[in-house]
Scaffold this motif. Sequence first.
Motif, PDB file in Angstrom:
ATOM      1  N   LEU A 103      19.055 -28.893  21.817  1.00  0.00           N
ATOM      2  CA  LEU A 103      20.401 -29.582  20.818  1.00  0.00           C
ATOM      3  C   LEU A 103      21.704 -29.784  21.438  1.00  0.00           C
ATOM      4  CD1 LEU A 103      19.110 -27.247  17.686  1.00  0.00           C
ATOM      5  CD2 LEU A 103      19.118 -29.589  18.053  1.00  0.00           C
ATOM      6  N   ARG A 104      22.368 -30.556  21.271  1.00  0.00           N
ATOM      7  CA  ARG A 104      23.707 -30.467  21.453  1.00  0.00           C
ATOM      8  C   ARG A 104      24.459 -29.342  21.595  1.00  0.00           C
ATOM      9  NH1 ARG A 104      24.532 -35.819  23.095  1.00  0.00           N
ATOM     10  NH2 ARG A 104      22.995 -37.930  22.243  1.00  0.00           N
ATOM     11  N   PRO A 105      25.243 -28.776  22.227  1.00  0.00           N
ATOM     12  CA  PRO A 105      26.559 -28.076  22.068  1.00  0.00           C
ATOM     13  C   PRO A 105      26.952 -27.758  20.357  1.00  0.00           C
ATOM     14  CG  PRO A 105      26.708 -28.432  24.399  1.00  0.00           C
ATOM     15  CD  PRO A 105      26.043 -29.868  23.422  1.00  0.00           C
ATOM     16  N   GLY A 106      26.845 -27.139  19.270  1.00  0.00           N
ATOM     17  CA  GLY A 106      27.213 -26.493  18.433  1.00  0.00           C
ATOM     18  C   GLY A 106      26.615 -27.508  17.289  1.00  0.00           C
ATOM     19  N   ALA A 107      25.499 -27.832  17.738  1.00  0.00           N
ATOM     20  CA  ALA A 107      24.621 -28.801  17.261  1.00  0.00           C
ATOM     21  C   ALA A 107      23.552 -27.598  15.521  1.00  0.00           C
ATOM     22  CB  ALA A 107      23.695 -29.844  17.268  1.00  0.00           C
ATOM     23  N   ASP A 108      22.988 -28.274  14.969  1.00  0.00           N
ATOM     24  CA  ASP A 108      21.911 -27.031  13.615  1.00  0.00           C
ATOM     25  C   ASP A 108      21.701 -27.913  13.154  1.00  0.00           C
ATOM     26  OD1 ASP A 108      22.214 -24.690  11.237  1.00  0.00           O
ATOM     27  OD2 ASP A 108      20.769 -24.956  12.808  1.00  0.00           O
ATOM     28  N   VAL A 109      19.989 -27.737  13.438  1.00  0.00           N
ATOM     29  CA  VAL A 109      19.148 -28.857  13.129  1.00  0.00           C
ATOM     30  C   VAL A 109      17.950 -28.184  12.766  1.00  0.00           C
ATOM     31  CG1 VAL A 109      18.506 -30.273  14.944  1.00  0.00           C
ATOM     32  CG2 VAL A 109      18.447 -31.013  12.701  1.00  0.00           C
ATOM     33  N   THR A 110      16.818 -28.560  12.368  1.00  0.00           N
ATOM     34  CA  THR A 110      15.322 -27.671  11.740  1.00  0.00           C
ATOM     35  C   THR A 110      14.614 -28.912  12.468  1.00  0.00           C
ATOM     36  OG1 THR A 110      14.967 -27.962   9.635  1.00  0.00           O
ATOM     37  CG2 THR A 110      16.579 -26.130   9.551  1.00  0.00           C
ATOM     38  N   GLU A 111      13.629 -27.843  12.567  1.00  0.00           N
ATOM     39  CA  GLU A 111      12.515 -28.078  13.046  1.00  0.00           C
ATOM     40  C   GLU A 111      11.665 -29.137  11.825  1.00  0.00           C
ATOM     41  OE1 GLU A 111       7.626 -26.958  14.184  1.00  0.00           O
ATOM     42  OE2 GLU A 111       8.596 -25.445  13.280  1.00  0.00           O
ATOM     43  N   GLU A 112      12.355 -28.452  10.478  1.00  0.00           N
ATOM     44  CA  GLU A 112      11.348 -29.679   9.514  1.00  0.00           C
ATOM     45  C   GLU A 112      12.158 -30.535   9.012  1.00  0.00           C
ATOM     46  OE1 GLU A 112      10.810 -25.014   8.240  1.00  0.00           O
ATOM     47  OE2 GLU A 112      12.035 -26.086   8.832  1.00  0.00           O
ATOM     48  N   GLU A 113      13.619 -31.146   9.816  1.00  0.00           N
ATOM     49  CA  GLU A 113      14.259 -31.863   8.970  1.00  0.00           C
ATOM     50  C   GLU A 113      14.132 -33.002  10.033  1.00  0.00           C
ATOM     51  OE1 GLU A 113      17.813 -29.684   9.648  1.00  0.00           O
ATOM     52  OE2 GLU A 113      18.163 -29.588   7.293  1.00  0.00           O
ATOM     53  N   LEU A 114      13.400 -32.014  11.537  1.00  0.00           N
ATOM     54  CA  LEU A 114      13.221 -33.342  12.506  1.00  0.00           C
ATOM     55  C   LEU A 114      12.019 -34.188  12.449  1.00  0.00           C
ATOM     56  CD1 LEU A 114      14.989 -30.758  15.935  1.00  0.00           C
ATOM     57  CD2 LEU A 114      15.433 -33.476  14.961  1.00  0.00           C
ATOM     58  N   ILE A 115      10.796 -33.379  12.154  1.00  0.00           N
ATOM     59  CA  ILE A 115       9.704 -33.923  11.437  1.00  0.00           C
ATOM     60  C   ILE A 115       9.884 -34.978  10.548  1.00  0.00           C
ATOM     61  CG2 ILE A 115       7.287 -33.361  10.497  1.00  0.00           C
ATOM     62  CD1 ILE A 115       7.659 -30.345  12.208  1.00  0.00           C
ATOM     63  N   ALA A 116      10.899 -35.233   9.832  1.00  0.00           N
ATOM     64  CA  ALA A 116      11.127 -35.926   8.539  1.00  0.00           C
ATOM     65  C   ALA A 116      11.356 -36.453   8.794  1.00  0.00           C
ATOM     66  CB  ALA A 116      11.548 -34.679   7.649  1.00  0.00           C
ATOM     67  N   TYR A 117      12.287 -36.912   9.967  1.00  0.00           N
ATOM     68  CA  TYR A 117      13.090 -37.478  11.073  1.00  0.00           C
ATOM     69  C   TYR A 117      12.287 -38.805  11.983  1.00  0.00           C
ATOM     70  CZ  TYR A 117      16.308 -39.869  14.405  1.00  0.00           C
ATOM     71  OH  TYR A 117      16.846 -40.061  14.827  1.00  0.00           O
ATOM     72  N   ALA A 118      11.568 -37.824  11.766  1.00  0.00           N
ATOM     73  CA  ALA A 118      10.955 -38.691  13.065  1.00  0.00           C
ATOM     74  C   ALA A 118       9.526 -39.428  12.214  1.00  0.00           C
ATOM     75  CB  ALA A 118       9.942 -37.639  14.260  1.00  0.00           C
ATOM     76  N   ALA A 119       9.493 -39.035  10.953  1.00  0.00           N
ATOM     77  CA  ALA A 119       8.193 -39.171  10.834  1.00  0.00           C
ATOM     78  C   ALA A 119       8.805 -40.886   9.575  1.00  0.00           C
ATOM     79  CB  ALA A 119       7.561 -38.546   8.860  1.00  0.00           C
ATOM     80  N   ARG A 120       9.851 -40.981   9.215  1.00  0.00           N
ATOM     81  CA  ARG A 120      10.392 -42.150   8.688  1.00  0.00           C
ATOM     82  C   ARG A 120      10.579 -43.115   9.715  1.00  0.00           C
ATOM     83  NH1 ARG A 120      14.325 -37.994   6.394  1.00  0.00           N
ATOM     84  NH2 ARG A 120      15.952 -38.955   8.439  1.00  0.00           N
ATOM     85  N   LEU A 121      10.241 -42.746  11.056  1.00  0.00           N
ATOM     86  CA  LEU A 121      10.740 -43.723  11.889  1.00  0.00           C
ATOM     87  C   LEU A 121       8.709 -44.078  12.563  1.00  0.00           C
ATOM     88  CD1 LEU A 121      13.886 -42.965  13.689  1.00  0.00           C
ATOM     89  CD2 LEU A 121      13.275 -45.016  12.414  1.00  0.00           C
ATOM     90  N   LEU A 122       8.113 -42.552  12.970  1.00  0.00           N
ATOM     91  CA  LEU A 122       7.191 -43.570  13.452  1.00  0.00           C
ATOM     92  C   LEU A 122       5.528 -43.613  12.287  1.00  0.00           C
ATOM     93  CD1 LEU A 122       7.788 -40.182  15.819  1.00  0.00           C
ATOM     94  CD2 LEU A 122       7.693 -42.787  16.671  1.00  0.00           C
ATOM     95  N   ALA A 123       4.313 -44.013  13.368  1.00  0.00           N
ATOM     96  CA  ALA A 123       3.495 -44.206  12.749  1.00  0.00           C
ATOM     97  C   ALA A 123       2.857 -42.832  12.279  1.00  0.00           C
ATOM     98  CB  ALA A 123       2.654 -44.837  13.423  1.00  0.00           C
ATOM     99  N   PRO A 124       2.450 -42.294  11.107  1.00  0.00           N
ATOM    100  CA  PRO A 124       1.625 -41.325  11.124  1.00  0.00           C
ATOM    101  C   PRO A 124       0.759 -40.297  12.430  1.00  0.00           C
ATOM    102  CG  PRO A 124       1.382 -42.599   8.944  1.00  0.00           C
ATOM    103  CD  PRO A 124       1.647 -43.397  10.400  1.00  0.00           C
ATOM    104  N   PHE A 125       0.201 -41.305  12.842  1.00  0.00           N
ATOM    105  CA  PHE A 125      -0.744 -40.019  13.977  1.00  0.00           C
ATOM    106  C   PHE A 125       0.621 -40.262  14.855  1.00  0.00           C
ATOM    107  CE2 PHE A 125      -0.767 -43.258  17.687  1.00  0.00           C
ATOM    108  CZ  PHE A 125      -1.046 -44.429  16.891  1.00  0.00           C
TER     109      PHE A 125
END
Length: 595
Positions: A528-550
Motif C-alpha cells: 500500500l501507499r503510505p497512509g493508505a487503508d484498503v481491505t483484501e475484500e475491497e481489492l478483490i471486488a475492485y479486480a472483479a469489475r475489471l477482469l474476466a472472472p478466471f
Amino acid sequence: MDKRAAAAPVVENWPAVSLEETYRTLTAPGAPFEMREEVIRGVPLRTYANALNDLRQVFDLGRGWGDREFIIYEGERQSYGAHFRAAGQLGRVLHDRFGVRKGDRLVIAMRNLPEWSLAFWAGVSIGAVVTPLNAWGLGDELAYGITDSGARVAIVDADRLERLAPFVADLALDGLISVRSDTDHGTGAIPLDHLIGPRDRYADLPDDPMPDPGLHTDDPATILYTSGTTGRPKGALGTHRNVLTNVISIAFNNARATIRRGDPLPAPDPDAPQRVNLLPVPLFHVTGTNSMLIPTVMAGAKLVLMHKWHPERFLELVEAERVNSTTGVPAMVWQVLESPDFARRDLSSLDSYGYGGAAIAPELTLKFAELFPWFKPGQGYGATETSSVSIGNSAEDYLRRPDSVGLAVPVCDVKVVGTDGQELPRGEAGELWIRGPNVVVGYWNKPEATAETFTDGWYHTGDICRIDEEGFVYLLDRAKDMLIRGGENVYCVEIEDVLVAHPQVMDVAVVGLPHRILGEEVGALVQLRPGADVTEEELIAYAARLLAPFKVPVRIDVRREEFPRNASGKTLKPVLRAELVARHQAEPAGRSGAS
C-alpha cells in the motif's frame, strides 16, 4: 527425475523395438509418416510427405462423408452433408455479400456451438484467415481482437454480441453476423439464419461450390491469440501447413506406441464403426480446433460438443453417446476421476483420453492407468505457436516416465538453450526451443515480439526443461511470468496493471497458488501507499469489475512493507509466492486489513 515418478509401475518386456528403429520404420519412404526436406521461409525443415495441401481439401473431405452424423450438441444432431452444405452457403455469402477475399481476417467469437464449425470451414475454404477470439473475454478484449487483426467480418453468439455492443460503432467491420441471438443490441448485426436459413433446413441447401482462392500450403490460415506479457494478447499467425502437420503428428504418437510394443500398425478398415469424439475444451483454443475439430472431419468421425465444462455432464455424454476419444487439461481429468458419478457411468466405450495444456502430476497418470486399465493414457506438449502437438508421451513409454512430456514428433527438432543462446548438453536445464513445419510464422503485426520469440525457425517456448539421453523432455518450470488456471493461461502483468492502478496501491506481485484440481489459482500481494487503508475484500471486488472472472485473485495479501528485491531491484517473486502459499494454507481467505 521427479521424485513422484518413483511410483511408476515396471513395464515388462518394454520396449520390443528401439526408438531409433521405430522412427526409421514409421518415416521411411512409403511408410505412413514418410518425410522429405523442404525450405520454408528460408529454413530447411523435415515435412510429412503425405500431408494435405490446405484446409479447403479438408472441407471437401467433409462434404464427401454425406449422411454420416457429424456434430451433436445439446440434443441437436447434424449430418456431414447438412453441415457442409451450410458451411458452403456461408462461404458464398461471405465472399459475395461481404467481399471477403483470400487473406482477409474473419473473426469468430462464440462458445462451442455447431455454428463455430460452420464459420471456420466457410472462412478457411475461401482463403480467409480465421481468427477465433477467447469467448471468456470482456467486451474491450473482444474489440481489441477485432481491431488488432483488422477483421472485415465477425461472427458472434448472443453473449459475445452483448459484450461487444458498446464498442461496435468504433470497429471497422464490413459485416457483423449474430448466432442464436434474439436481439442485435443496437449493433445492426445480421442473424445467421437470415443469411443461410434455419438449422433444420441445412440439408435442403444447394451443394454449390465456393469460389476457389487458389491456396498454397504456406498461405496464412488462422490467427490464434495467445496472452502476452504486456497484458494484451498476441496473434499467432498459422499457415495451412502448420495446421495440417499437427494432424499427422497426433497420429504419429499412437503409431509410435504400437511399433514400440512390437505390434503391426492396424490396416484401415472401411467397415469399422464410426468413432465418436467428445470436445470438452473450447474451440477457440489450439487444441479444440487443430487437434479435435480438424482431425474429426478428416476421419469422418462424430464430434460431441460441450457448451460448458461440467464433469458430471461429461460423464453423462460419454455414456450416452458411446464416446471413444476425448481430451482435456489435467484439472478436468482430476474432476472426472473424482466425480461422484464416475463409478456409476458406463465408460467402457472410451479408448483414448489425451491431456495436456498444463503441468501434469505423475499421480494423475498413475491413477488414470489404474481406473482405465483397458487402455493407456497419453499427453501432448505444444503451444499456440507450435499449432498444438510437438512432443508426446503415450502408452508404456508414458507409464515408465510419467514425469516426462515425451519425445519430439519426427518433423520437429528440440533443444535446450542457455541464457547465452547456446545449446546445452543433454541433462542440463535451460529454455526449450522447438523447430519444425508446425511452428507459426510469427505474431500478427508485432515484429519486435516475433524477433524476440523466433530465431531462424526456432520457437523459444519460455519453458525451463531438460532432455535426457534418449530424447525425453522434462518440464521443470516456466520462464514466462505466467500461471495456468484450469488450462487457461493467466499472465501476471495484466492483473498487476489492474491492481496497481488502484489509488491506494503502490506495488503488486501476482503469483500462482497451488490448487489440486485447477493446477493453480491467481494470488496477489500488494504494497500500500503510505497512509493508505484498503481491505483484501475491497481489492478483490475492485479486480472483479475489471477482469474476466478466471483472472480475479482468490487471495490478496495486503501489506505495508516493501517487497524483497534482488540486487538489480527486481521483485523476488519466489519469496513472495512462498509467503502467500504458506498464509493461504494456514488461514481461510478474507482478511480485512493490511499487515
